[in-house]
Design an enzyme around this catalytic site. Structure first.
Site, PDB file in Angstrom:
ATOM      1  N   GLY A   9       6.584  26.132  -1.373  1.00 52.61           N
ATOM      2  CA  GLY A   9       7.528  26.475  -1.543  1.00 52.61           C
ATOM      3  C   GLY A   9       8.586  26.405  -0.357  1.00 52.61           C
ATOM      4  N   ASP A  30      -0.872  28.557  -4.470  1.00 58.63           N
ATOM      5  CA  ASP A  30       0.243  28.881  -5.295  1.00 58.63           C
ATOM      6  C   ASP A  30      -0.846  28.272  -6.445  1.00 58.63           C
ATOM      7  N   SER A 123      15.421  40.130  -0.160  1.00 58.00           N
ATOM      8  CA  SER A 123      16.354  39.609  -0.245  1.00 58.00           C
ATOM      9  C   SER A 123      17.381  40.427   0.010  1.00 58.00           C
ATOM     10  N   TYR A 147      16.602  39.741 -10.688  1.00 54.24           N
ATOM     11  CA  TYR A 147      15.512  39.666  -9.940  1.00 54.24           C
ATOM     12  C   TYR A 147      15.990  40.350  -8.420  1.00 54.24           C
ATOM     13  N   LYS A 151      13.224  42.690  -6.665  1.00 51.29           N
ATOM     14  CA  LYS A 151      12.728  43.117  -5.363  1.00 51.29           C
ATOM     15  C   LYS A 151      12.862  45.028  -4.905  1.00 51.29           C
ATOM     16  N   ASN A 177      20.951  34.513   3.467  1.00 53.30           N
ATOM     17  CA  ASN A 177      20.322  32.896   2.590  1.00 53.30           C
ATOM     18  C   ASN A 177      20.372  31.280   3.772  1.00 53.30           C
ATOM     19  N   ASN A 196      21.385  25.820  -8.234  1.00 52.83           N
ATOM     20  CA  ASN A 196      22.176  27.174  -8.340  1.00 52.83           C
ATOM     21  C   ASN A 196      22.852  27.690  -7.239  1.00 52.83           C
ATOM     22  N   ASN A 197      22.317  27.494  -5.776  1.00 49.10           N
ATOM     23  CA  ASN A 197      23.118  27.798  -4.266  1.00 49.10           C
ATOM     24  C   ASN A 197      23.050  26.634  -3.656  1.00 49.10           C
ATOM     25  N   LEU A 198      24.481  26.921  -2.993  1.00 49.16           N
ATOM     26  CA  LEU A 198      25.176  26.837  -2.773  1.00 49.16           C
ATOM     27  C   LEU A 198      25.037  25.216  -1.407  1.00 49.16           C
ATOM     28  N   ARG A 229      28.996  33.700   3.785  1.00 47.20           N
ATOM     29  CA  ARG A 229      28.112  34.461   3.177  1.00 47.20           C
ATOM     30  C   ARG A 229      27.231  34.200   4.714  1.00 47.20           C
ATOM     31  N   ARG A 289      32.325  33.048 -10.080  1.00 48.85           N
ATOM     32  CA  ARG A 289      31.374  33.517 -10.560  1.00 48.85           C
ATOM     33  C   ARG A 289      30.885  34.791 -10.919  1.00 48.85           C
TER      34      ARG A 289
HETATM   35  P1  NAD Z   1      10.493  28.685  -4.252  1.00 50.34           P
HETATM   36  O1  NAD Z   1      10.383  28.709  -5.122  1.00 50.34           O
HETATM   37  O2  NAD Z   1      10.383  27.289  -3.057  1.00 50.34           O
HETATM   38  O3  NAD Z   1       8.957  29.241  -3.658  1.00 50.34           O
HETATM   39  C1  NAD Z   1       8.126  30.387  -3.847  1.00 50.34           C
HETATM   40  C2  NAD Z   1       6.723  29.758  -4.341  1.00 50.34           C
HETATM   41  O4  NAD Z   1       5.889  30.248  -4.785  1.00 50.34           O
HETATM   42  C3  NAD Z   1       6.817  27.935  -5.062  1.00 50.34           C
HETATM   43  O5  NAD Z   1       5.826  27.432  -4.620  1.00 50.34           O
HETATM   44  C4  NAD Z   1       6.035  28.500  -6.526  1.00 50.34           C
HETATM   45  O6  NAD Z   1       5.104  27.383  -6.877  1.00 50.34           O
HETATM   46  C5  NAD Z   1       5.103  29.976  -6.256  1.00 50.34           C
HETATM   47  N1  NAD Z   1       4.742  30.498  -7.622  1.00 50.34           N
HETATM   48  C6  NAD Z   1       5.717  31.065  -8.208  1.00 50.34           C
HETATM   49  N2  NAD Z   1       4.669  32.219  -8.888  1.00 50.34           N
HETATM   50  C7  NAD Z   1       3.932  32.384  -8.273  1.00 50.34           C
HETATM   51  C8  NAD Z   1       3.067  32.267  -9.206  1.00 50.34           C
HETATM   52  N3  NAD Z   1       2.964  34.009  -9.939  1.00 50.34           N
HETATM   53  N4  NAD Z   1       1.670  32.651  -8.438  1.00 50.34           N
HETATM   54  C9  NAD Z   1       1.632  31.346  -7.890  1.00 50.34           C
HETATM   55  N5  NAD Z   1       2.856  31.278  -6.516  1.00 50.34           N
HETATM   56  C10 NAD Z   1       3.799  30.933  -7.680  1.00 50.34           C
HETATM   57  O7  NAD Z   1      11.261  29.615  -3.239  1.00 50.34           O
HETATM   58  P2  NAD Z   1      11.832  29.996  -1.601  1.00 50.34           P
HETATM   59  O8  NAD Z   1      12.877  30.058  -1.451  1.00 50.34           O
HETATM   60  O9  NAD Z   1      10.643  29.689  -0.612  1.00 50.34           O
HETATM   61  O10 NAD Z   1      11.626  31.341  -1.745  1.00 50.34           O
HETATM   62  C11 NAD Z   1       9.949  32.395  -1.496  1.00 50.34           C
HETATM   63  C12 NAD Z   1      10.611  33.761  -1.806  1.00 50.34           C
HETATM   64  O11 NAD Z   1      11.914  34.163  -0.732  1.00 50.34           O
HETATM   65  C13 NAD Z   1      11.133  33.742  -3.718  1.00 50.34           C
HETATM   66  O12 NAD Z   1       9.820  35.010  -3.369  1.00 50.34           O
HETATM   67  C14 NAD Z   1      12.029  34.696  -2.881  1.00 50.34           C
HETATM   68  O13 NAD Z   1      12.456  35.515  -4.217  1.00 50.34           O
HETATM   69  C15 NAD Z   1      12.381  35.165  -1.551  1.00 50.34           C
HETATM   70  N6  NAD Z   1      13.650  34.841  -1.271  1.00 50.34           N
HETATM   71  C16 NAD Z   1      14.305  33.575  -0.954  1.00 50.34           C
HETATM   72  C17 NAD Z   1      15.543  33.387  -0.462  1.00 50.34           C
HETATM   73  C18 NAD Z   1      16.254  32.074  -0.862  1.00 50.34           C
HETATM   74  O14 NAD Z   1      17.394  31.951  -0.959  1.00 50.34           O
HETATM   75  N7  NAD Z   1      15.602  31.005  -0.973  1.00 50.34           N
HETATM   76  C19 NAD Z   1      16.800  34.296  -0.450  1.00 50.34           C
HETATM   77  C20 NAD Z   1      15.777  35.903  -0.722  1.00 50.34           C
HETATM   78  C21 NAD Z   1      14.666  35.832  -0.351  1.00 50.34           C
HETATM   79  C1  UD1 Z   2      22.367  33.659  -4.179  1.00 48.72           C
HETATM   80  C2  UD1 Z   2      21.855  34.517  -5.476  1.00 48.72           C
HETATM   81  C3  UD1 Z   2      21.277  35.584  -4.399  1.00 48.72           C
HETATM   82  C4  UD1 Z   2      20.061  35.716  -3.549  1.00 48.72           C
HETATM   83  C5  UD1 Z   2      20.890  34.375  -3.085  1.00 48.72           C
HETATM   84  C6  UD1 Z   2      19.511  33.468  -2.034  1.00 48.72           C
HETATM   85  C7  UD1 Z   2      23.272  34.937  -7.495  1.00 48.72           C
HETATM   86  C8  UD1 Z   2      25.009  35.572  -8.087  1.00 48.72           C
HETATM   87  N1  UD1 Z   2      23.344  35.639  -6.039  1.00 48.72           N
HETATM   88  O1  UD1 Z   2      23.284  34.334  -4.006  1.00 48.72           O
HETATM   89  O2  UD1 Z   2      20.486  36.812  -5.618  1.00 48.72           O
HETATM   90  O3  UD1 Z   2      19.482  36.229  -3.367  1.00 48.72           O
HETATM   91  O4  UD1 Z   2      21.448  33.452  -3.453  1.00 48.72           O
HETATM   92  O5  UD1 Z   2      18.968  32.858  -2.440  1.00 48.72           O
HETATM   93  O6  UD1 Z   2      22.991  33.681  -7.640  1.00 48.72           O
HETATM   94  N2  UD1 Z   2      29.305  28.840  -4.726  1.00 48.72           N
HETATM   95  C9  UD1 Z   2      29.817  27.522  -4.834  1.00 48.72           C
HETATM   96  N3  UD1 Z   2      29.811  26.660  -5.502  1.00 48.72           N
HETATM   97  C10 UD1 Z   2      28.137  26.106  -6.270  1.00 48.72           C
HETATM   98  C11 UD1 Z   2      27.447  27.411  -4.828  1.00 48.72           C
HETATM   99  C12 UD1 Z   2      27.776  28.946  -5.172  1.00 48.72           C
HETATM  100  O7  UD1 Z   2      31.131  27.771  -5.135  1.00 48.72           O
HETATM  101  O8  UD1 Z   2      27.738  25.611  -6.551  1.00 48.72           O
HETATM  102  C13 UD1 Z   2      29.320  29.479  -3.834  1.00 48.72           C
HETATM  103  C14 UD1 Z   2      28.923  30.837  -4.555  1.00 48.72           C
HETATM  104  O9  UD1 Z   2      30.050  31.388  -4.633  1.00 48.72           O
HETATM  105  C15 UD1 Z   2      29.032  32.120  -3.202  1.00 48.72           C
HETATM  106  C16 UD1 Z   2      28.601  31.073  -1.716  1.00 48.72           C
HETATM  107  O10 UD1 Z   2      28.533  29.821  -2.160  1.00 48.72           O
HETATM  108  O11 UD1 Z   2      30.545  32.248  -2.453  1.00 48.72           O
HETATM  109  C17 UD1 Z   2      26.923  31.279  -2.214  1.00 48.72           C
HETATM  110  O12 UD1 Z   2      26.866  30.844  -3.281  1.00 48.72           O
HETATM  111  P1  UD1 Z   2      24.413  30.993  -3.448  1.00 48.72           P
HETATM  112  O13 UD1 Z   2      24.191  29.775  -2.461  1.00 48.72           O
HETATM  113  O14 UD1 Z   2      24.476  30.714  -4.751  1.00 48.72           O
HETATM  114  O15 UD1 Z   2      24.458  32.383  -2.588  1.00 48.72           O
HETATM  115  P2  UD1 Z   2      24.664  33.499  -2.574  1.00 48.72           P
HETATM  116  O16 UD1 Z   2      25.687  33.909  -4.173  1.00 48.72           O
HETATM  117  O17 UD1 Z   2      24.396  34.776  -1.337  1.00 48.72           O
END
Ligand code: NAD
Ligand code: UD1
Length: 336
Positions: A9, A30, A123, A147, A151, A177, A196-198, A229, A289
Site C-alpha cells: 500500500g 498483503d 491515526s 474507522y 484504531k 496527514n 476522499n483525501n485532499l 491540517r 464536509r
Molecule cells: P493502503 O490502503 O494504501 O494500504 C493498506 C494495505 O493493506 C493495502 O496494500 C491493502 O491491500 C492491505 N490490506 C488491507 N486489508 C488487508 C488484510 N485483511 N490482509 C492483508 N492485507 C490487507 O493504506 P495506507 O494509506 O498505506 O495506510 C496504511 C495504514 O495506515 C492503514 O492501517 C491506515 O489505516 C493507516 N493510516 C493511514 C493514513 C493515511 O492518510 N493514509 C492516516 C492514518 C493512518
Molecule cells: C481524513 C479522515 C481522517 C483520516 C485522514 C488521513 C475524514 C472525515 N477524516 O482526514 O479520519 O485520519 O483523512 O487519512 O475523512 N478537503 C477538501 N476537498 C476534498 C478533500 C478534502 O476541501 O476533496 C479538505 C477537508 O475538508 C480538510 C482537508 O481538505 O479540511 C484535508 O482533508 P483530508 O485529506 O480528507 O484529511 P482529513 O480531513 O484530515
C-alpha cells in the site's frame, strides 16, 4: 527479517524502501485488496535488493504463523487495514473485521511464535474533536466514526496485551496527514475510485483526470476560512518507522504522533501544488464536509524524544513536488 503487513500500500511501500535502505530484510504480507503488485516491483527497482512477498490475509492466523516461522521474523510493522472514513460508516462490520479482528489474529500468531515486537499504524483520528491544540499524546481519545473506533480498539488491545506481558515491545504511531511520494516518482498513492483525501484529488485535477476540486468549507475559524491540517511527507513518516523499530530494542509500549507540528490550509495546499506542478487547480467552494474539524496539527516533542531524535524535515513545497512527480509519471496510477 521484518514482516510488513500491507506493504504493497501507500505508506507500507515507502516504509519497505526505508527499511531496506536501513539494511533490514523484509517480507511483505498483503491481500492486495487496495493495492497493486506493481508497487513491490518498484520497491525492488528503487532499492536493488530482494523483497519477499506472501499473498495472504491478516485474518488468516495460519498463514501469518507460517510466514513468521518460514522467514525467521523478529518484528512486525503492521499497516494492513481498511482506511476510508466514509466506507466505515456504511460498512462498519467490514472495518471491525479487517482492522480489529485482523489485528487480533496477527497478535495471536505473533504470540504463538514468540515474536513480541510490533509497530502499529494508528491515526490522529483517535483524538476526535480537539479539546486543545496541538494534539499532544495526552489529549483525550474520542474517535467519532467507525474507522477511528477500530484504531482506538486496536490501541487498547495493544495496551492491555502489554499490561498482561511486559516483555512485549509495542509502538503505536498516530499519523497525521501523509502526502507526497518517494523522490524517484516510482511509488506513490494510487487510490481506487474517487479520492476522499485532499492531495490525491488535487493531483488528479492537476494532471487532468478530474475537472475541478471541491473545497469543503470556507467559513471555518482559520486564517483563510478553509480547514487546516498537519501534512507530513510520506518518506519522513516511513523513516519514523525505522526510528521506532530501533526504539523497540527493549520492552516498551508507547504511542506517539507522527506529524510536523504545523498546519496548512486547503487554499495554501492548492497554491503550493499549482506552483510545484505548473498546472492550474480550479476549485469550487462547497459547504463543510460532515465530521471535519477546523484545525488539526500534532504536538511533536514526545515523538522526537521517544524515537531517538526523529523529526519530520520535508516542507510543503517538497511534499507537493514529489507528489506531482509520482502523479505526472503515473497519471493513471500503477496499472494504467
Ligand atoms: P493502503 O490502503 O494504501 O494500504 C493498506 C494495505 O493493506 C493495502 O496494500 C491493502 O491491500 C492491505 N490490506 C488491507 N486489508 C488487508 C488484510 N485483511 N490482509 C492483508 N492485507 C490487507 O493504506 P495506507 O494509506 O498505506 O495506510 C496504511 C495504514 O495506515 C492503514 O492501517 C491506515 O489505516 C493507516 N493510516 C493511514 C493514513 C493515511 O492518510 N493514509 C492516516 C492514518 C493512518
Ligand atoms: C481524513 C479522515 C481522517 C483520516 C485522514 C488521513 C475524514 C472525515 N477524516 O482526514 O479520519 O485520519 O483523512 O487519512 O475523512 N478537503 C477538501 N476537498 C476534498 C478533500 C478534502 O476541501 O476533496 C479538505 C477537508 O475538508 C480538510 C482537508 O481538505 O479540511 C484535508 O482533508 P483530508 O485529506 O480528507 O484529511 P482529513 O480531513 O484530515
Amino acid at each position: 527479517m521484518i514482516l510488513v503487513t500491507g506493504g504493497a500500500g501507500y505508506i507500507g511501500s515507502h516504509a519497505c524502501v526505508e527499511l531496506l535502505n536501513a539494511g533490514k530484510q523484509v517480507v511483505v504480507l498483503d491481500n492486495f485488496s487496495n493495492s497493486s503488485r506493481t508497487s513491490l516491483e518498484r520497491i525492488r527497482q528503487i532499492c536493488r535488493k530482494p523483497l519477499a512477498v506472501v499473498e495472504g490475509d491478516i485474518r488468516d492466523q495460519a498463514v501469518i504463523e507460517k510466514t513468521l516461522r518460514e522467514f525467521g521474523c523478529t518484528a512486525v510493522v503492521h499497516f494492513a487495514g481498511l482506511k476510508s472514513v466514509f466506507e466505515s460508516v456504511s460498512s462498519p462490520l467490514d472495518y471491525y473485521d479487517n482492522n480489529v479482528i485482523g489485528t487480533h489474529r496477527l497478535l495471536r500468531a505473533m504470540q504463538g511464535c514468540g515474536i513480541k515486537r510490533i509497530i502499529f499504524s494508528s491515526s490522529a483520528t483517535v483524538y476526535g474533536d480537539p479539546k486543545f491544540l496541538p494534539y499532544t499524546e495526552d489529549h483525550p481519545l474520542g474517535p467519532v466514526n467507525p474507522y477511528g473506533q477500530t484504531k482506538f480498539f486496536v490501541e487498547q488491545m495493544l495496551r492491555d496485551l502489554f499490561v498482561s506481558d511486559r516483555s512485549w515491545s509495542i509502538g503505536i504511531l498516530r499519523y497525521f496527514n501523509p502526502i507526497g511520494a518517494h523522490e524517484s516518482g516510482l511509488i506513490g498513492e494510487d487510490p481506487k475510485g474517487v479520492p476522499n483525501n485532499l492531495l490525491p484529488f488535487v493531483a488528479q485535477v492537476a494532471v487532468g483526470r478530474r475537472e475541478r476540486l471541491n473545497i469543503f468549507g470556507n467559513d471555518y475559524d482559520t486564517p483563510d476560512g478553509t480547514g487546516v491540517r498537519d501534512y507530513i511527507h510520506v518518506v519522513d513518516l516511513a523513516q519514523g518507522h525505522v526510528a521506532a523499530l530501533a526504539s523497540l530494542d527493549k520492552p516498551a509500549c508507547f504511542a506517539v504522533n507522527l506529524g510536523t507540528g504545523r498546519g496548512y490550509s486547503v487554499l495554501e495546499v492548492v497554491k503550493a501544488f499549482e506552483k510545484a506542478s505548473g498546472r492550474p487547480v480550479p476549485y469550487d467552494l462547497r459547504p463543510r464536509r460532515a465530521g471535519d474539524v477546523a484545525t488539526c496539527y500534532a504536538g511533536t516533542d514526545l515523538a522526537t524524544k521517544v524515537l531517538g531524535g526523529w523529526r519530520a524535515t520535508k516542507d510543503l513545497e517538497t511534499m507537493c513536488r514529489d507528489h506531482w512527480r509520482w502523479q505526472s509519471q503515473n497519471p493513471n496510477g500503477y496499472d494504467a
